[in-house]
Design a protein around this motif. Structure first.
Motif, PDB file in Angstrom:
ATOM      1  N   GLY A  69     -11.672   2.739 -17.277  1.00 32.79           N
ATOM      2  CA  GLY A  69      -9.959   2.548 -17.610  1.00 32.79           C
ATOM      3  C   GLY A  69      -9.231   1.162 -18.627  1.00 32.79           C
ATOM      4  N   LEU A  70      -9.374   0.189 -18.593  1.00 35.82           N
ATOM      5  CA  LEU A  70      -8.854  -0.338 -18.967  1.00 35.82           C
ATOM      6  C   LEU A  70      -9.424  -0.493 -20.572  1.00 35.82           C
ATOM      7  CD1 LEU A  70      -9.425  -3.989 -17.339  1.00 35.82           C
ATOM      8  CD2 LEU A  70      -6.809  -2.675 -17.762  1.00 35.82           C
ATOM      9  N   PHE A  76      -7.655   3.570 -21.723  1.00 35.49           N
ATOM     10  CA  PHE A  76      -6.271   4.360 -21.747  1.00 35.49           C
ATOM     11  C   PHE A  76      -5.341   3.060 -21.602  1.00 35.49           C
ATOM     12  CE2 PHE A  76      -8.779   6.378 -18.507  1.00 35.49           C
ATOM     13  CZ  PHE A  76      -8.407   7.694 -18.601  1.00 35.49           C
ATOM     14  N   ASP A  77      -3.607   3.145 -21.867  1.00 34.78           N
ATOM     15  CA  ASP A  77      -3.169   2.217 -22.655  1.00 34.78           C
ATOM     16  C   ASP A  77      -2.457   2.375 -21.324  1.00 34.78           C
ATOM     17  OD1 ASP A  77      -4.140   2.054 -24.755  1.00 34.78           O
ATOM     18  OD2 ASP A  77      -3.565   2.690 -25.696  1.00 34.78           O
ATOM     19  N   PHE A  78      -1.542   0.978 -20.629  1.00 35.89           N
ATOM     20  CA  PHE A  78      -0.544   0.978 -19.591  1.00 35.89           C
ATOM     21  C   PHE A  78      -0.054   0.158 -20.537  1.00 35.89           C
ATOM     22  CE2 PHE A  78      -4.516  -0.087 -18.328  1.00 35.89           C
ATOM     23  CZ  PHE A  78      -4.498  -1.419 -17.574  1.00 35.89           C
ATOM     24  N   PRO A  79       1.372  -0.002 -19.476  1.00 37.31           N
ATOM     25  CA  PRO A  79       2.221  -1.537 -19.372  1.00 37.31           C
ATOM     26  C   PRO A  79       1.034  -3.134 -18.940  1.00 37.31           C
ATOM     27  CG  PRO A  79       3.818   0.656 -18.854  1.00 37.31           C
ATOM     28  CD  PRO A  79       2.033   1.070 -18.988  1.00 37.31           C
ATOM     29  N   LYS A 119      -1.042  -4.408 -19.908  1.00 32.13           N
ATOM     30  CA  LYS A 119      -2.603  -4.265 -20.512  1.00 32.13           C
ATOM     31  C   LYS A 119      -3.072  -5.350 -20.855  1.00 32.13           C
ATOM     32  CE  LYS A 119      -6.699  -1.520 -22.668  1.00 32.13           C
ATOM     33  NZ  LYS A 119      -6.285  -0.584 -23.407  1.00 32.13           N
ATOM     34  N   GLU A 177      -9.847  14.712 -16.171  1.00 32.59           N
ATOM     35  CA  GLU A 177     -10.130  13.526 -16.700  1.00 32.59           C
ATOM     36  C   GLU A 177     -11.504  12.548 -16.072  1.00 32.59           C
ATOM     37  OE1 GLU A 177      -9.024  11.359 -19.483  1.00 32.59           O
ATOM     38  OE2 GLU A 177      -7.222  12.067 -19.443  1.00 32.59           O
TER      39      GLU A 177
END
Length: 307
Positions: free
Chosen positions: A121-122, A125-128, A130, A205
């Protein structure tokens, strides 16, 4: 007249240079000989303790002090020592073995599962936040496990979980190094083009992860699993401070208690059982490496994406 000629290198060997009728090996060959000698020395250094363990596990208690440590005694007692190890003290060695298997399956298996899912997941995927997560993971890798043992004990003591299997299983689920390893491996092992193609075809997914990504992550998963299994199987300090009941001891603490009993005045002299138990302890680890080595390879995604 001195004739100088050079020949084409032969397969598997460095070039031979002929000067004045004499053949000389190239520096590459000399380096190969040096590396071969160093490898042989390291092989002997690695296998010598195992050889000592196998030889002395075949001796009786009297034979340990009667014959040289690196040679067999006249009385071959390996099988009787194994039987005595499993029956001594009410068969407590079997309980320790089952406890260790429980800690490995639940702890190491859970740590591998969490590291695989989180690392994937890390990586994909991009997320705030990271970058903050990355910094926390790197910091956790730098902290040795022994430094966290006492705070972990205090926390589990307040929760009433000490002297239970959960005191060993729950801390084993956290593997910062395994998470970092899967993070970096998944970033290259699973091409983004494959994921995009699967999404275009309508795959969800979870379907993409289990059907496409998971097979490509197999080498990294096996690597993390082996690291986690070895760390959990050889775990000593955490069970030492967490467990008091011998019925929940792993093999490391159990064999240490046998060794302390053997060196105590008035206690049973069972050095042969301690050595035999140590030999039995490393056999599952060797079997795990031999069984999983065929999955321990890289490049499964090579050629899956055309440039």
């Amino acid at each position: 007249m001195t004739a100088t000629a050079s020949r084409k290198p032969r397969a598997g060997k460095g070039p031979l240079v002929v000067r004045g009728g004499h053949r000389r090996r190239s520096p590459r060959d000399r380096r190969s000989v040096t590396l071969t000698v160093l490898t042989a020395v390291m092989l002997v250094y690695t296998l010598l303790p195992l050889l000592w363990l196998v030889i002395n596990a075949s001796k009786t208690q009297e034979g340990l002090f009667r014959s040289f440590g690196l040679w067999f005694d006249s009385d071959f007692a390996l099988f009787s020592n194994i039987a005595d190890a499993f029956t001594y003290d009410g068969g407590i060695f079997t309980r320790w073995l089952l406890n260790t298997l429980l800690y490995v399956v639940a702890g190491a298996g859970g740590a591998t599962l969490l590291a695989t899912v989180a690392g994937y997941g890390l990586a994909k995927f991009d997320f705030p936040g990271k970058k903050a997560v990355f910094a926390v993971v790197i910091g956790a890798v730098a902290v040795p496990g022994t430094a966290l043992a006492v705070p972990t004990f205090l926390m589990f003591s307040s929760l009433g979980l000490t002297d239970t299997p959960w005191a060993i299983i729950i801390p084993s689920l956290v593997s910062p190094f395994g998470l970092y390893l899967m993070w970096t491996f998944a970033a290259d092992a699973v091409p983004d083009e494959i994921l995009e193609s699967a999404r275009v075809d309508g795959a969800r997914e979870f379907q993409t992860f289990f059907r496409i990504s998971l097979p490509l992550l197999a080498p990294g998963i096996v690597t993390v699993l082996l690291f986690a299994v070895v760390a959990t199987w050889n775990n000593y300090f955490l069970p030492l401070i967490m467990l008091k009941d011998p019925a929940w001891y792993p093999l490391t603490i159990g064999l240490n208690s046998w060794n302390a009993q053997a060196t105590t005045i008035g206690g049973d002299v069972i050095f042969n059982l301690v050595i035999t138990g140590s030999l039995l302890t490393i056999i599952p680890l060797m079997a795990a490496f031999l069984l999983l080595q065929r999955y321990w390879q890289s490049g499964l995604a090579a050629g899956s994406v055309k440039a």
